[in-house]
Design a protein around this motif. Structure first.
Motif, short mmCIF file in Angstrom:
data_model
loop_
_atom_site.label_atom_id
_atom_site.label_comp_id
_atom_site.label_asym_id
_atom_site.label_seq_id
_atom_site.Cartn_x
_atom_site.Cartn_y
_atom_site.Cartn_z
N ILE A 256 0.87 -1.17 -0.04
CA ILE A 256 -0.12 0.01 0.11
C ILE A 256 1.06 1.20 0.13
O ILE A 256 0.63 2.28 -0.57
N GLU A 257 1.82 1.11 0.82
CA GLU A 257 2.80 2.62 0.73
C GLU A 257 3.44 2.47 -0.47
O GLU A 257 3.68 3.79 -1.00
N LEU A 258 3.91 1.84 -1.17
CA LEU A 258 4.53 1.60 -2.50
C LEU A 258 3.64 2.12 -3.50
O LEU A 258 4.07 3.08 -4.24
N GLN A 259 2.33 1.68 -3.24
CA GLN A 259 1.30 2.20 -4.28
C GLN A 259 1.18 3.42 -4.22
O GLN A 259 1.02 4.29 -5.20
N GLN A 260 1.21 4.00 -2.84
CA GLN A 260 0.88 5.47 -2.72
C GLN A 260 2.21 6.24 -3.06
O GLN A 260 1.74 7.49 -3.82
N ALA A 261 3.35 5.97 -3.19
CA ALA A 261 4.45 6.53 -3.66
C ALA A 261 4.22 6.57 -5.35
O ALA A 261 4.78 7.64 -5.90
N LEU A 262 3.93 5.56 -5.74
CA LEU A 262 3.85 5.37 -7.19
C LEU A 262 2.65 6.37 -7.80
O LEU A 262 2.84 6.83 -8.90
N THR A 263 1.67 6.66 -6.88
CA THR A 263 0.53 7.59 -7.55
C THR A 263 0.72 8.68 -6.88
O THR A 263 -0.36 9.62 -7.13
N GLY A 264 1.87 9.31 -6.55
CA GLY A 264 2.10 10.66 -6.40
C GLY A 264 1.89 11.04 -4.68
O GLY A 264 1.90 12.06 -4.34
N GLY A 265 1.33 9.97 -3.87
CA GLY A 265 0.87 10.26 -2.46
C GLY A 265 2.35 10.18 -1.70
O GLY A 265 3.32 10.14 -1.96
N ASP A 266 1.96 10.41 -0.38
CA ASP A 266 2.90 10.37 0.60
C ASP A 266 3.27 8.88 0.78
O ASP A 266 2.46 8.12 1.28
N MET A 267 4.63 8.65 0.98
CA MET A 267 5.01 7.23 1.32
C MET A 267 5.65 7.02 2.71
O MET A 267 6.87 7.97 2.62
N GLU A 268 5.01 7.01 3.64
CA GLU A 268 5.56 7.22 5.09
C GLU A 268 6.00 5.87 5.84
O GLU A 268 5.05 4.92 5.85
N PHE A 269 7.04 5.49 6.57
CA PHE A 269 7.02 4.29 7.28
C PHE A 269 6.43 4.28 8.60
O PHE A 269 5.84 3.19 8.74
N ALA A 270 6.11 5.65 8.98
CA ALA A 270 5.33 5.55 10.08
C ALA A 270 3.93 5.00 9.85
O ALA A 270 3.34 4.31 10.98
N ASP A 271 3.43 5.18 8.60
CA ASP A 271 2.05 4.67 8.23
C ASP A 271 1.96 3.24 8.26
O ASP A 271 1.16 2.62 9.03
N ALA A 272 3.15 2.49 7.87
CA ALA A 272 3.15 1.12 8.05
C ALA A 272 3.18 0.53 9.50
O ALA A 272 2.52 -0.24 9.72
N VAL A 273 3.87 1.29 10.00
CA VAL A 273 4.14 0.77 11.46
C VAL A 273 2.73 1.05 12.29
O VAL A 273 2.70 -0.02 12.97
N VAL A 274 2.03 2.09 12.00
CA VAL A 274 0.77 2.26 12.75
C VAL A 274 -0.21 1.40 12.21
O VAL A 274 -0.78 0.90 13.24
#
Length: 129
Positions: free
Chosen positions: A81-99
């Motif tokens: 999901i985080e990689l998809q967000q980065a590829l579509t121009g969104g914010d890719m944050e490690f903290a989101d994955a941890v939460v």
């Protein structure tokens, strides 16, 4: 998150360059992936096999193995999901994955508490009979 992925990519590139310099290996990326991932994978298999055999002898083995599998699946899903967000121009944050993973752990803990309460009640009821 983006920085972590870039750091990992840099580490892999340095390993690739070190293998070429030290051993004179001229492998393509596909050949390098074949050997490195293959070797890492077989070592990981033996480690996992050892621990899963150990877990299989425990009382709650199916629950433990189910948790390990689900947690692994959630790690993959969260980072996808985080990689998809980065590829579509969104914010890719490690903290989101941890939460997100903490969310799974909290809900699993709630499940464990409820299951233990139910088991205790059942055990208590059987003793009364």
């Amino acid at each position: 998150m983006k920085e972590v992925i870039l750091l990992l990519a840099d580490i892999v590139n340095r390993i690739h360059d070190a293998l070429i310099e030290r051993f004179g290996l001229t492998m393509t990326d596909k050949q390098l992936h074949f050997w490195v991932i293959g070797i890492i994978g077989i070592f990981a298999f033996f480690i996992v096999y050892f621990f899963f055999k150990l877990i299989a002898s425990m009382k709650w083995s199916i629950t433990i193995l189910s948790f390990i599998y689900t947690f692994t699946m959630m790690v993959v899903l969260v980072f996808a999901i985080e990689l998809q967000q980065a590829l579509t121009g969104g914010d890719m944050e490690f903290a989101d994955a941890v939460v997100g993973l903490w969310g799974f752990l909290v809900f699993f803990f709630i499940y464990v508490v409820i299951a233990l309460i139910i088991l205790a009640v059942i055990k208590f009821m059987r003793r009364k009979k």
